[in-house]
Design a protein around this motif. Structure first.
Motif, PDB file in Angstrom:
ATOM      1  N   ALA A  51      43.739  47.590  31.995  1.00  0.00           N
ATOM      2  CA  ALA A  51      44.886  47.200  32.820  1.00  0.00           C
ATOM      3  C   ALA A  51      44.783  45.730  33.237  1.00  0.00           C
ATOM      4  CB  ALA A  51      44.973  48.102  34.045  1.00  0.00           C
ATOM      5  N   LYS A  52      43.566  45.303  33.590  1.00  0.00           N
ATOM      6  CA  LYS A  52      43.380  43.902  33.987  1.00  0.00           C
ATOM      7  C   LYS A  52      43.687  42.962  32.827  1.00  0.00           C
ATOM      8  CE  LYS A  52      39.867  44.605  37.583  1.00  0.00           C
ATOM      9  NZ  LYS A  52      38.448  44.340  37.968  1.00  0.00           N
ATOM     10  N   LEU A  53      43.217  43.321  31.652  1.00  0.00           N
ATOM     11  CA  LEU A  53      43.453  42.492  30.476  1.00  0.00           C
ATOM     12  C   LEU A  53      44.946  42.386  30.188  1.00  0.00           C
ATOM     13  CD1 LEU A  53      42.348  40.911  28.079  1.00  0.00           C
ATOM     14  CD2 LEU A  53      42.157  43.076  26.829  1.00  0.00           C
ATOM     15  N   LEU A  54      45.686  43.497  30.314  1.00  0.00           N
ATOM     16  CA  LEU A  54      47.119  43.498  30.068  1.00  0.00           C
ATOM     17  C   LEU A  54      47.857  42.625  31.098  1.00  0.00           C
ATOM     18  CD1 LEU A  54      49.340  44.639  28.268  1.00  0.00           C
ATOM     19  CD2 LEU A  54      49.477  46.624  29.800  1.00  0.00           C
ATOM     20  N   ILE A  55      47.395  42.652  32.337  1.00  0.00           N
ATOM     21  CA  ILE A  55      48.002  41.817  33.393  1.00  0.00           C
ATOM     22  C   ILE A  55      47.854  40.335  33.048  1.00  0.00           C
ATOM     23  CG2 ILE A  55      47.720  41.054  35.790  1.00  0.00           C
ATOM     24  CD1 ILE A  55      47.092  43.975  36.504  1.00  0.00           C
ATOM     25  N   VAL A  56      46.649  39.921  32.656  1.00  0.00           N
ATOM     26  CA  VAL A  56      46.380  38.516  32.333  1.00  0.00           C
ATOM     27  C   VAL A  56      47.168  38.084  31.107  1.00  0.00           C
ATOM     28  CG1 VAL A  56      44.583  36.883  31.637  1.00  0.00           C
ATOM     29  CG2 VAL A  56      44.121  38.550  33.433  1.00  0.00           C
ATOM     30  N   GLN A  57      47.276  38.974  30.099  1.00  0.00           N
ATOM     31  CA  GLN A  57      48.017  38.644  28.880  1.00  0.00           C
ATOM     32  C   GLN A  57      49.498  38.401  29.161  1.00  0.00           C
ATOM     33  OE1 GLN A  57      47.109  41.972  26.349  1.00  0.00           O
ATOM     34  NE2 GLN A  57      45.266  41.005  25.460  1.00  0.00           N
ATOM     35  N   ASN A  58      50.013  38.976  30.210  1.00  0.00           N
ATOM     36  CA  ASN A  58      51.421  38.791  30.583  1.00  0.00           C
ATOM     37  C   ASN A  58      51.604  37.681  31.623  1.00  0.00           C
ATOM     38  OD1 ASN A  58      53.446  41.037  29.459  1.00  0.00           O
ATOM     39  ND2 ASN A  58      51.391  41.946  29.696  1.00  0.00           N
ATOM     40  N   ASN A  59      50.584  36.797  31.744  1.00  0.00           N
ATOM     41  CA  ASN A  59      50.647  35.658  32.677  1.00  0.00           C
ATOM     42  C   ASN A  59      50.854  36.084  34.120  1.00  0.00           C
ATOM     43  OD1 ASN A  59      50.323  33.632  30.660  1.00  0.00           O
ATOM     44  ND2 ASN A  59      52.488  33.876  30.107  1.00  0.00           N
ATOM     45  N   LEU A  60      50.267  37.214  34.467  1.00  0.00           N
ATOM     46  CA  LEU A  60      50.259  37.681  35.846  1.00  0.00           C
ATOM     47  C   LEU A  60      48.835  37.600  36.376  1.00  0.00           C
ATOM     48  CD1 LEU A  60      52.575  40.793  35.348  1.00  0.00           C
ATOM     49  CD2 LEU A  60      53.218  38.582  36.341  1.00  0.00           C
ATOM     50  N   ALA A  61      48.669  37.844  37.665  1.00  0.00           N
ATOM     51  CA  ALA A  61      47.344  37.751  38.272  1.00  0.00           C
ATOM     52  C   ALA A  61      46.900  39.117  38.753  1.00  0.00           C
ATOM     53  CB  ALA A  61      47.364  36.763  39.442  1.00  0.00           C
ATOM     54  N   VAL A  62      45.579  39.357  38.641  1.00  0.00           N
ATOM     55  CA  VAL A  62      45.022  40.629  39.098  1.00  0.00           C
ATOM     56  C   VAL A  62      44.868  40.567  40.607  1.00  0.00           C
ATOM     57  CG1 VAL A  62      43.073  42.214  38.981  1.00  0.00           C
ATOM     58  CG2 VAL A  62      43.823  40.975  36.920  1.00  0.00           C
ATOM     59  N   GLY A  63      45.499  41.503  41.295  1.00  0.00           N
ATOM     60  CA  GLY A  63      45.417  41.548  42.743  1.00  0.00           C
ATOM     61  C   GLY A  63      44.339  42.506  43.215  1.00  0.00           C
ATOM     62  N   GLU A  64      44.522  43.044  44.379  1.00  0.00           N
ATOM     63  CA  GLU A  64      43.517  43.921  44.985  1.00  0.00           C
ATOM     64  C   GLU A  64      43.518  45.278  44.266  1.00  0.00           C
ATOM     65  OE1 GLU A  64      42.303  45.689  49.390  1.00  0.00           O
ATOM     66  OE2 GLU A  64      43.867  44.165  49.191  1.00  0.00           O
TER      67      GLU A  64
END
Length: 682
Positions: free
Chosen positions: A532-545
């Motif tokens: 899930a973290k990898l998918l967030i970063v790939q979409n130019n988003l940031a991993v939150g809490e």
């Protein structure tokens, strides 16, 4: 402070006013048995040397002045931590309150108050003091209708020190002059500009320039011409003469205003039908002090009896001019005289001779005075029109008339060619005495202008920068920029350092900040945490809490919920929070099959967090937003425990970190290393 006695004589009775720098109290002077006003510096400002200096400046500036239209300073002192100024107690109200109460004043009343304030400024300027803060709040109106100027807190001697500190413009933005707004040279004509705004407000009830913020007002003072009072207020009763006076006071360029308060007072008096109070030489009747001889007997040093002179004046003049007795019997009389009569006659003749001499002296003295006055009389010369004439030609004309030609300044001009006279200190047709200096301003021609560099400056500054260079603003457009912050200028046309002519327009582009890009939120439900973290970063988003919750339905380690719904459009860089399943909740007293109580199979241990540490992180001040990432550093690698974009206006944030024992965390700001923290959770 009520009831306190300062300087063993001033008993404070009541508070009557106050401002940002001081409080004002009514007090009784127990020595002279009169009421006074005492201005006391506020307690919180005593430790600030700048405010103390301004407070002392007020007493020094105003104490050197004595005028019926200026509030008198009686005394000043320091008692413990109390700085105070004792001044005249004026029973009345400020002009600002008076205007607010009446809405606006009549022309007659406005003229009366304007002239009194002008007289006060004339006295201050003659003592080389520029007030720099003339406004209705600093003008008191007594119950008798007399205007008194007060508050010389930021006054300055009219020297080179009247150049403002450009980083700290001093004055009241609605009333100060364009040169004060620019931090330029301030002189007595700056006070005349401020008085012009006061006159404008008295006659219209409003100030000529107003806006939502002080910077906008200051820019209007520099750039915009005021709307004439007759057009500002519908059906306003104002004469053209008074309106012309106000508009001349409000000229942007100092040299176009009244050159001194004498000129202004003469114009105000002309509206009231009052002639100048300064008498000409022809109106002055001289009564010079003269040395006269003692009227007495020369031989006996005795005072001559005036009656004798009167009785014998006819005979005295006859004797002085050699005339004989009218009877023609002079010889007969001489024969009959005795010796005693001869002596008496000689004494008498001596007295008559002295009287005649004194009479002649008086006649000569009167003639001398008349001749002396004729000698002192200096003919008057009519001032010619020099505007537009060449400097050499103007000098020849002025000196040919018997006046002194003097160039007071040289300025750039788009209207007059180089070497031509722009203005003269005395108007055409006025009368001057011989050898009086006639000052002129000579044109330097059109100023060679180069376009200033606007790139990187904020758009709010552009108007002032261009106006100072003699240029004007052109077309303004906006674009997104990753390099320049919102409000900064990205580019301009013409570019910097190119030649230009006066009033040329300069176009420029203002940054809107980085372009906002939206992405579609992916579905994280059911994915493992790392995936899930990898998918967030790939979409130019940031991993939150990331938080954990037990679940009977979702296997441990898989995402149960996400902060942004799948499929929703979201701005790039947004932090995405997730809730991950920790597995089924254990029932009390149950044990895992195949294990002894309190034991687990090797390699299946889950991390246990025994404590929470509140970590405070200070945010940078040079950015509006920043992405904060916290990573836990272990022997097995790194784990992102916090990732969030935050606004720096919060100044700092607190992140609750979970852990046990001693652990190391690295903090990043916008992907740049910020600080490494070692935290002991025990």
């Amino acid at each position: 402070m009520i009831g306190r006695i300062l300087g063993n004589r001033y008993e404070i009775i009541e508070k009557i006013g106050g401002g940002g720098m001081s409080n004002v109290y009514k007090a009784r002077c127990n020595v002279l048995n009169r009421f006074v006003a005492i201005k006391i510096l506020r307690d919180e400002l005593i430790s600030d040397p700048d405010f103390v200096a301004k407070f002392k400046q007020e007493s020094l500036s105003a104490a050197s002045l004595a005028h019926p239209n200026i509030v008198n300073i009686y005394d000043t002192g320091i008692e413990g931590d109390i700085y105070y100024i004792v001044m005249e107690y004026v029973k009345g109200e400020t002009l600002k309150k008076y205007i607010n109460k009446k809405g606006r004043l009549s022309e007659t009343e406005s003229l009366k108050i304007s002239r009194q304030v002008a007289e006060a400024l004339k006295h201050a300027h003659s003592n080389n003091i520029v007030h720099r803060d003339i406004k209705p709040h600093n003008i008191l109106i007594t119950e008798e209708g007399i205007a008194k100027v007060t508050d010389f807190g930021i006054a300055r001697a009219a020297t080179s020190s009247t150049i403002n500190n450009t980083s700290n413009v001093i004055g009241s933005v609605h009333y100060f002059s364009p040169e004060q707004a620019r931090g330029g040279y301030v002189d007595d004509k700056s006070d005349i500009y401020s008085l012009g705004i006061v006159m404008y407000e008295m006659i219209t009830g409003v100030v000529p320039f107003d806006a939502d913020n002080h910077i906008s007002v200051a820019m209007k003072q520099i750039q915009e011409k005021p709307v004439p009072p007759s057009k500002k207020v519908k059906n306003l009763q104002i004469s053209k003469g008074f309106e012309d006076i106000i508009m001349k006071c409000l000229e942007k360029h100092q040299s176009f205003r009244f050159q001194n308060t004498d000129e202004l007072i003469r114009k105000l008096d002309s509206l009231n039908g009052i002639s100048s109070s300064v008498k000409t030489d022809e109106e002055i009747i001289d009564s010079p002090t003269m040395v006269l001889p003692v009227i007495g007997d020369i031989k006996e040093n005795k005072v001559i009896d005036i009656d004798i002179i009167d009785q014998e004046s006819d005979n005295a003049f006859r004797s002085f001019f050699g005339e004989t007795d009218s009877t023609g019997n002079e010889d007969k009389h001489k024969e009959k005289k005795t010796d005693m009569e001869d002596k008496a006659q000689k004494s008498k003749n001596t007295k008559i001779t002295v009287a005649a001499i004194l009479s002649a002296l008086v006649v000569a003295l009167i003639g001398g005075v008349i001749a002396f006055r004729a000698f002192l009389y200096v003919p008057e010369i009519t001032v010619p029109n020099l505007i537009g004439r060449n400097e050499d030609e103007a000098k020849q004309i002025v000196e040919g008339l018997g006046l002194e030609f003097k160039v007071s300044d040289r300025q750039f001009s788009t209207e007059f060619k180089e070497g031509e006279v722009i203005e003269q200190s005395v108007d055409e047709g006025a009368k001057l005495k011989e050898d009086y200096p006639l000052e002129v301003v000579v044109s330097m021609g059109i100023k060679e202008i180069t376009v200033p560099n606007l790139v990187g400056r904020y758009a709010i500054e552009a108007g002032i920068i261009l106006a100072d260079a003699g240029l004007s603003e052109g077309r303004v457009t906006e674009e997104n920029s990753d390099k320049y912050a919102a409000g900064q200028i990205i580019e301009q046309y013409p570019t910097a350092n190119n030649p230009a002519e006066a009033k040329d327009k300069v176009d420029y582009v203002v940054s809107l900040g980085p372009k906002v890009v939206y992405v579609k939120m992916p579905n994280l439900a059911g994915l493992g945490l790392e995936t899930a973290k990898l998918l967030i970063v790939q979409n130019n988003l940031a991993v939150g809490e990331v938080t954990e919750e037990p679940s009977d339905e979702v296997p441990a380690g898989q995402v149960m919920r996400q902060s942004v719904t799948a499929g929703q459009e979201v701005e790039q860089g947004t932090s995405i929070w997730m809730t991950v399943s920790s597995g089924k909740a254990e029932e009390p007293g149950t044990e895992q099959p195949g294990t002894e109580p309190g034991t687990q199979e090797p390699g299946t241990e889950e991390p246990t967090y025994e404590g929470i540490y509140p970590l405070t992180i200070a945010l940078p001040k040079d950015k509006d937003k920043v992405t904060v990432v916290i990573q836990r550093v272990t022997d097995g690698g790194r784990e992102v425990v916090y990732s969030q974009e935050v606004k720096t206006s919060e100044q700092s944030i607190i992140v609750n970190l979970k852990g046990s024992g001693i652990q190391v965390f690295e903090i990043f700001m916008d992907n740049e290393p910020y600080v490494t923290k070692e935290i002991n959770f025990e």
